[in-house]
Scaffold this motif. Structure first.
Motif, PDB file in Angstrom:
ATOM      1  N   LYS A 301       0.804  -1.222   0.000  1.00 54.98           N
ATOM      2  CA  LYS A 301       0.000   0.000   0.000  1.00 54.98           C
ATOM      3  C   LYS A 301       0.836   1.270   0.000  1.00 54.98           C
ATOM      4  CE  LYS A 301      -4.118  -1.825   2.347  1.00 54.98           C
ATOM      5  NZ  LYS A 301      -4.986  -1.701   3.551  1.00 54.98           N
ATOM      6  N   ASN A 302       2.020   1.237   0.644  1.00 55.58           N
ATOM      7  CA  ASN A 302       2.743   2.484   0.878  1.00 55.58           C
ATOM      8  C   ASN A 302       4.115   2.574   0.226  1.00 55.58           C
ATOM      9  OD1 ASN A 302       0.920   3.787   3.122  1.00 55.58           O
ATOM     10  ND2 ASN A 302       1.214   1.672   3.753  1.00 55.58           N
ATOM     11  N   VAL A 303       4.721   1.437  -0.126  1.00 56.80           N
ATOM     12  CA  VAL A 303       6.063   1.470  -0.699  1.00 56.80           C
ATOM     13  C   VAL A 303       6.027   1.319  -2.219  1.00 56.80           C
ATOM     14  CG1 VAL A 303       8.295   0.305  -0.777  1.00 56.80           C
ATOM     15  CG2 VAL A 303       7.158   0.662   1.413  1.00 56.80           C
ATOM     16  N   LEU A 304       5.334   0.288  -2.701  1.00 55.92           N
ATOM     17  CA  LEU A 304       5.299   0.062  -4.151  1.00 55.92           C
ATOM     18  C   LEU A 304       4.776   1.277  -4.931  1.00 55.92           C
ATOM     19  CD1 LEU A 304       4.152  -3.683  -4.398  1.00 55.92           C
ATOM     20  CD2 LEU A 304       6.451  -2.747  -4.541  1.00 55.92           C
ATOM     21  N   PRO A 305       3.731   1.986  -4.448  1.00 52.34           N
ATOM     22  CA  PRO A 305       3.278   3.166  -5.207  1.00 52.34           C
ATOM     23  C   PRO A 305       4.316   4.276  -5.284  1.00 52.34           C
ATOM     24  CG  PRO A 305       1.564   2.416  -3.690  1.00 52.34           C
ATOM     25  CD  PRO A 305       2.809   1.662  -3.334  1.00 52.34           C
ATOM     26  N   GLY A 449      15.286   4.807  -2.694  1.00 53.46           N
ATOM     27  CA  GLY A 449      15.079   3.373  -2.552  1.00 53.46           C
ATOM     28  C   GLY A 449      14.772   2.979  -1.115  1.00 53.46           C
ATOM     29  N   TYR A 450      14.233   1.761  -0.948  1.00 56.13           N
ATOM     30  CA  TYR A 450      13.764   1.314   0.365  1.00 56.13           C
ATOM     31  C   TYR A 450      14.551   0.098   0.850  1.00 56.13           C
ATOM     32  CZ  TYR A 450       9.690   4.372  -0.129  1.00 56.13           C
ATOM     33  OH  TYR A 450       8.876   5.459  -0.263  1.00 56.13           O
ATOM     34  N   LEU A 451      14.648   0.010   2.186  1.00 54.26           N
ATOM     35  CA  LEU A 451      15.280  -1.126   2.854  1.00 54.26           C
ATOM     36  C   LEU A 451      14.267  -1.743   3.806  1.00 54.26           C
ATOM     37  CD1 LEU A 451      17.768  -2.842   3.699  1.00 54.26           C
ATOM     38  CD2 LEU A 451      18.305  -1.053   5.370  1.00 54.26           C
ATOM     39  N   SER A 463      21.459   5.819  11.697  1.00 56.60           N
ATOM     40  CA  SER A 463      20.142   6.431  11.533  1.00 56.60           C
ATOM     41  C   SER A 463      20.162   7.591  10.549  1.00 56.60           C
ATOM     42  CB  SER A 463      19.611   6.898  12.888  1.00 56.60           C
ATOM     43  OG  SER A 463      20.537   7.791  13.499  1.00 56.60           O
ATOM     44  N   GLY A 464      21.330   8.216  10.360  1.00 52.99           N
ATOM     45  CA  GLY A 464      21.408   9.281   9.377  1.00 52.99           C
ATOM     46  C   GLY A 464      21.443   8.774   7.956  1.00 52.99           C
ATOM     47  N   THR A 465      21.752   7.486   7.777  1.00 50.45           N
ATOM     48  CA  THR A 465      21.848   6.894   6.444  1.00 50.45           C
ATOM     49  C   THR A 465      20.471   6.605   5.863  1.00 50.45           C
ATOM     50  OG1 THR A 465      23.827   5.791   7.289  1.00 50.45           O
ATOM     51  CG2 THR A 465      23.038   5.116   5.125  1.00 50.45           C
ATOM     52  N   PHE A 466      19.562   6.130   6.718  1.00 48.34           N
ATOM     53  CA  PHE A 466      18.214   5.768   6.286  1.00 48.34           C
ATOM     54  C   PHE A 466      17.200   6.419   7.212  1.00 48.34           C
ATOM     55  CE2 PHE A 466      20.947   2.313   4.886  1.00 48.34           C
ATOM     56  CZ  PHE A 466      20.514   2.092   3.586  1.00 48.34           C
ATOM     57  N   GLN A 467      16.157   6.955   6.653  1.00 51.10           N
ATOM     58  CA  GLN A 467      15.097   7.545   7.456  1.00 51.10           C
ATOM     59  C   GLN A 467      13.973   6.539   7.648  1.00 51.10           C
ATOM     60  OE1 GLN A 467      14.250  10.983   5.070  1.00 51.10           O
ATOM     61  NE2 GLN A 467      12.649   9.958   3.882  1.00 51.10           N
ATOM     62  N   VAL A 468      13.344   6.564   8.811  1.00 48.09           N
ATOM     63  CA  VAL A 468      12.323   5.591   9.170  1.00 48.09           C
ATOM     64  C   VAL A 468      11.047   5.858   8.377  1.00 48.09           C
ATOM     65  CG1 VAL A 468      10.926   4.650  11.027  1.00 48.09           C
ATOM     66  CG2 VAL A 468      13.287   5.343  11.472  1.00 48.09           C
ATOM     67  N   VAL A 469      10.533   4.789   7.750  1.00 45.97           N
ATOM     68  CA  VAL A 469       9.231   4.846   7.086  1.00 45.97           C
ATOM     69  C   VAL A 469       8.176   4.194   7.959  1.00 45.97           C
ATOM     70  CG1 VAL A 469       7.908   4.105   5.058  1.00 45.97           C
ATOM     71  CG2 VAL A 469      10.276   4.880   4.795  1.00 45.97           C
ATOM     72  N   TYR A 476      12.727   1.261   5.896  1.00 44.01           N
ATOM     73  CA  TYR A 476      13.485   2.507   5.848  1.00 44.01           C
ATOM     74  C   TYR A 476      13.633   2.964   4.402  1.00 44.01           C
ATOM     75  CZ  TYR A 476      14.828   0.959  10.542  1.00 44.01           C
ATOM     76  OH  TYR A 476      14.821   0.523  11.840  1.00 44.01           O
ATOM     77  N   GLN A 477      13.894   4.286   4.259  1.00 46.57           N
ATOM     78  CA  GLN A 477      14.142   4.851   2.934  1.00 46.57           C
ATOM     79  C   GLN A 477      15.514   5.520   2.919  1.00 46.57           C
ATOM     80  OE1 GLN A 477      11.408   7.914   1.631  1.00 46.57           O
ATOM     81  NE2 GLN A 477      11.645   7.330  -0.503  1.00 46.57           N
ATOM     82  N   ARG A 478      16.181   5.407   1.803  1.00 46.76           N
ATOM     83  CA  ARG A 478      17.523   5.993   1.654  1.00 46.76           C
ATOM     84  C   ARG A 478      17.456   7.501   1.882  1.00 46.76           C
ATOM     85  NH1 ARG A 478      21.083   8.006  -2.559  1.00 46.76           N
ATOM     86  NH2 ARG A 478      23.074   6.894  -2.617  1.00 46.76           N
ATOM     87  N   SER A 479      18.308   7.998   2.778  1.00 49.76           N
ATOM     88  CA  SER A 479      18.316   9.414   3.127  1.00 49.76           C
ATOM     89  C   SER A 479      19.176  10.180   2.127  1.00 49.76           C
ATOM     90  CB  SER A 479      18.853   9.603   4.543  1.00 49.76           C
ATOM     91  OG  SER A 479      18.933  10.975   4.855  1.00 49.76           O
TER      92      SER A 479
END
Length: 840
Positions: A301-305, A449-451, A463-469, A476-479
């Motif tokens: 619902k939230n990542v693929l779109p 991109g997402y992790l 935590s500075g590398t990826f932001q929390v989704v 996480y999403q690439r920061s």
């Protein structure tokens, strides 16, 4: 409180829990195995036993009465909320699923998908989660594959698995399926399981009376085990958390009934089988289809779109994919999304792991029937093909995935990725290795991109590398605001790479920049002009007035040390670095006549140090000797010109060796070329033979087409003739009965069924087993006479209803006049017979 609840409370008051809980799964043929198991099992082991069977929900189970005759332990049906007690046997009630949580049993109504009972898998999974290393799974006789997925969970949690020997099982499907996983500790007849189980339960590592302690002498044995594994498997487990390795070792020592790590070391070094077993257990990864289903729903619902694949190609990396369930889950998720949104994406999912056996299972895409508990029925019918004892992934889904062996700790990563899933790998790795991997994943992902990580994992200090989704499901999403400490890979997560520039950093903690300034200031106060280089001679850091020594040339900048040093200084430094790389931690050279030092003597010091298994070198330049009293410096006074001459001689020697090596290589290449030419000639000859064979096959194919066409024509003729014959018999009102050489009925027409007692269902039966008709008692003698003499017989007979018939019995002859049975025909002559009577 109900009477039952009072009993449960009274039983559990003042009673300690069991040392281990033994889950026993059985199905068809399991009663005898259970009886043998409990007859041999002592009543005072301190363990609790939970028996999970496939029971009919419509019949009362007598299992408690039957097993009570085999053991003095208390045997009872499990009740909802009941605490598990030592030396008790609990039985699953009919029509229920059973689970265990915090030492209590809970019942749920059965909700078997596709009518498959998976109660054993369900209980084993809950047992692994609740009891961890004190969980024991036993699989006995049964049909199907229930229990296979459950024992994986038990082994991953550090528990033990026993399976009945297939030679003693009445139904061996369940034991065979479990043994095929390669995760079984004991394969024994039920009567012999008790001894092995009791020995296991008594071991100090299981009773928590002892632990492996590398700090008090067992560290050497541990190092030897890891070194041997690195040699035999090619995998270095030193990046794994020590506690993870120790838990696996303690379990293997308990299973082998050994007393210490030293004893296990001897067993390990002498047994290739044990080396392979430990290797498998260190790589155990529990996975399943759509594990944490809500997390996959969130991604849908939230990542693929939010993904915008470059050039319409969605690139996904499923790292540490194990046996492939998670990779296929991603593929189904993406396929359903593409179908729903009517997109034209091309999908490439790179599924990797270091375990060849797990990858083999993943590549085959064949899973036991128990996967129906994890996969929705609609997805199961759309993406799987039902086979014997399991389900196979169909071609549509399989073509989306690329499986390959890959070690994320040392192999290059995939690139330009939109999504990375790496679930339940980080929990086994040391913190510094986790940071290395997160740096790696950062560069592998496209912007935005997402992790996707496991629920027990996080990015931690990165935590500075990826932001929390989504913090709950660890998405996480690439920061894009993050810049690494040393960009372009000078040092990325402990790995040394080439670089062209430095950049300021964010994300390694708020004090990173301050710490760098402190280190820089300390260098400027305490150090002479110095430079730090890596194994590739790339400059990583410079201190003080080193720019007075370095020479920067016009053109494209390079951070290679020797490209930025005067030639004579470079020769001296090169010699110093060679000494350091040959094993010295410190060395120095005193030289004169070097460019840039105004004919002064210069002392060059070199230091070798390691950071995370990578080698670095610190070089400092002093225009005059400034050593403190008592400092031991092994140095040599060199003249720049003499050093240049010496270096020339070394280069000449190296050139001579290179020439000789090149000559040998050329000779080897010439020999290889001759062999290749010979092989090429053989391949040409083989190709000609294949072409000839292909022509022959084409000819045979043409003949087959021709023969097939002729057969088709014959079939049409036979159909036509058969139709003509049936119409003839029906329209002439003639009954016909065909018998073969054994006087068995070959064919009977409807008219004969009206006249006699013979019906269409009697085809294939001997005619002697039937009564033909009362008005014709001589029928069997006539048939036998015709078969023996080949002379026809004709009779006029009548029946009870006043009808008359002419019966003709004749040999049945083929087109080649061969006799293949007897034919009887019945022609009604009632009208003729009446007219004859009237005339008389």
């Amino acid at each position: 409180m109900s009477h039952t609840e009072e009993e449960i409370t009274r039983e559990t008051e003042g009673t300690e829990g069991p040392c281990c809980v033994v889950g026993i799964g059985a199905s068809a043929g399991g009663l005898e195995a259970l009886q043998d198991f409990f007859k041999a099992m002592p009543a005072d082991t301190g363990a609790a036993f939970v028996v999970v069977q496939h029971l009919s929900p419509d019949h009362k189970s007598l299992m408690a009465e039957l097993l009570s005759r085999c053991t003095t332990m208390t045997v009872k049906a499990a009740q909802d909320g009941q605490a598990v007690l030592p030396d008790h046997v609990y039985l699953i009630p009919p029509g229920k699923d059973l689970s265990i949580y915090q030492g209590k049993l809970y019942l749920q109504g059965q909700n078997s998908k596709n009518h498959i009972n998976l109660a054993i898998d369900s209980f084993f999974r809950s047992l692994a989660a609740d009891k961890r290393k004190h969980a024991i799974a036993v699989v006995l006789s049964g049909a199907g594959s229930d229990g296979t997925l459950g024992i994986r969970a038990v082994k991953e949690a550090g528990g033990m698995v026993m399976v009945q020997d297939v030679e003693t099982a009445k139904f061996d499907s369940m034991p065979q399926s479990s043994i095929a996983t390669g995760l079984v500790d004991f394969v024994l007849p039920p009567a012999k399981m008790a001894e092995a189980l009791v020995e296991f339960l008594k071991h100090p590592y299981i009773t928590n009376q002892a632990r492996i302690n590398p700090e008090i002498g067992e560290g050497k044995a541990l190092s030897k085990i890891l070194a041997t594994l690195r040699t035999t498997s090619g995998i270095d487990f030193s990046s794994y958390k020590e506690n993870t390795i120790l838990r696996r070792l303690e379990r293997r020592i308990s299973v082998k009934h050994l007393a210490s790590l030293e004893e296990y070391l001897h067993c390990f070094l002498d047994s290739e089988e044990e080396q392979n077993t430990l290797y498998k257990e260190l790589l155990i990864g529990v996975t399943s289809f759509f594990r944490d289903e809500e997390a996959f729903e969130y991604i849908r619902k939230n990542v693929l779109p939010e993904l915008n694949p470059r050039e319409g190609v969605l690139r996904v990396w499923s790292a540490a994919c194990s046996t492939g369930e998670e990779a296929y889950s991603l593929a189904m998720l993406v396929a359903e999304y593409i179908r729903e949104k009517k997109l034209t994406w091309e999908v490439k999912i790179f599924a990797t792991d270091i375990d060849k056996n797990a990858l083999s299972v993943a590549a085959q895409g064949y899973y036991p029937d128990s996967v129906v508990s994890d996969v929705d029925q609609e997805l199961l019918s759309r993406y799987f093909i039902k086979g014997d004892g399991g389900y196979r992934v169909n071609a549509e889904l399989r073509k989306m995935l690329i499986f390959s062996e890959h070690n994320v700790l040392c192999n290059p990563p995939f690139s330009r990725l939109d999504l990375i899933t790496c679930r339940n790998l980080f929990i086994y790795l040391k913190p510094e290795t986790q940071q290395d991997l997160l740096q790696l994943y950062y560069y592998a992902l496209n912007p935005g991109g997402y992790l996707f990580m496991g629920t027990s994992e996080s990015v931690g200090e990165m935590s500075g590398t990826f932001q929390v989704v989504n913090n709950r499901w660890k998405i996480y999403q690439r920061s894009e605001s993050y810049t690494p400490l040393l960009q372009n890979g000078v040092i990325v997560g402990g790995r040394v790479r080439s670089s062209t520039s430095y950049k300021n950093t964010r994300g390694f903690g708020g004090d990173t920049m301050r710490l760098e300034r402190i280190i820089e200031q300390a260098f400027s106060v305490a150090m002479p002009p110095s430079v730090i280089v890596d194994e590739m001679d790339n400059i990583l850091h410079m201190a003080n007035e080193i720019n007075q020594i370095l020479v920067f040339h016009a053109g494209r900048f390079t951070n290679n040390l020797f490209s930025n040093l005067p030639n004579d200084v470079g020769l001296v430094v090169n010699g110093l670095l060679r000494r350091l790389r040959n094993g010295s931690d410190f060395s120095s050279i005193r030289a004169t006549g070097l460019e840039g030092f105004q004919n002064r003597e210069v002392l060059i010091k070199g230091y070798h140090f390691n950071v995370r298994q990578s080698h670095f070198y610190l070089l400092s330049f002093l225009a005059e000797e400034r050593t403190e009293e008592g400092e031991a410096i092994v140095s040599t006074v060199l003249d720049g010109q003499s050093e240049l001459s010496r270096r020339c001689r070394e280069l000449e020697q190296e050139l001579q060796l290179a020439k000789e090596s090149l000559q040998a290589t050329v000779e080897e290449l010439e020999t290889s070329n001759e062999e290749l030419q010979s092989s090429n000639e053989e391949l040409v000859a083989a190709n000609e033979e294949l072409q000839s064979t292909n022509e022959e096959l084409q000819s045979v194919n043409e003949e087959l087409y021709t023969v097939n066409s002729e057969y088709q024509t014959k079939i049409n003729e036979l159909v036509s003739l058969n139709s003509d014959l049936d119409n003839l018999l029906k329209n002439t009102d003639v009954g016909a009965l065909y018998l073969d050489n054994d006087l068995k009925i070959r064919k009977v027409t409807p008219r004969v069924s009206e006249i006699t007692n013979i019906r269409e269902v009697d085809v294939g039966r001997p005619i002697s087993h039937l009564a033909l008709m009362e008005g014709y008692p001589e029928w069997y003698e006539d048939i036998s006479y015709v078969r023996e003499t080949l002379y026809p017989v004709e009779r006029e007979i009548g029946d009870d209803s006043g009808r008359y018939w002419i019966v003709r019995v004749r040999p049945y002859r083929t087109a080649y006049r061969a006799v293949e049975g007897v034919i009887m025909t019945f022609v009604e002559i009632t009208g003729f017979h009446k007219r004859e009577e009237q005339a008389e």
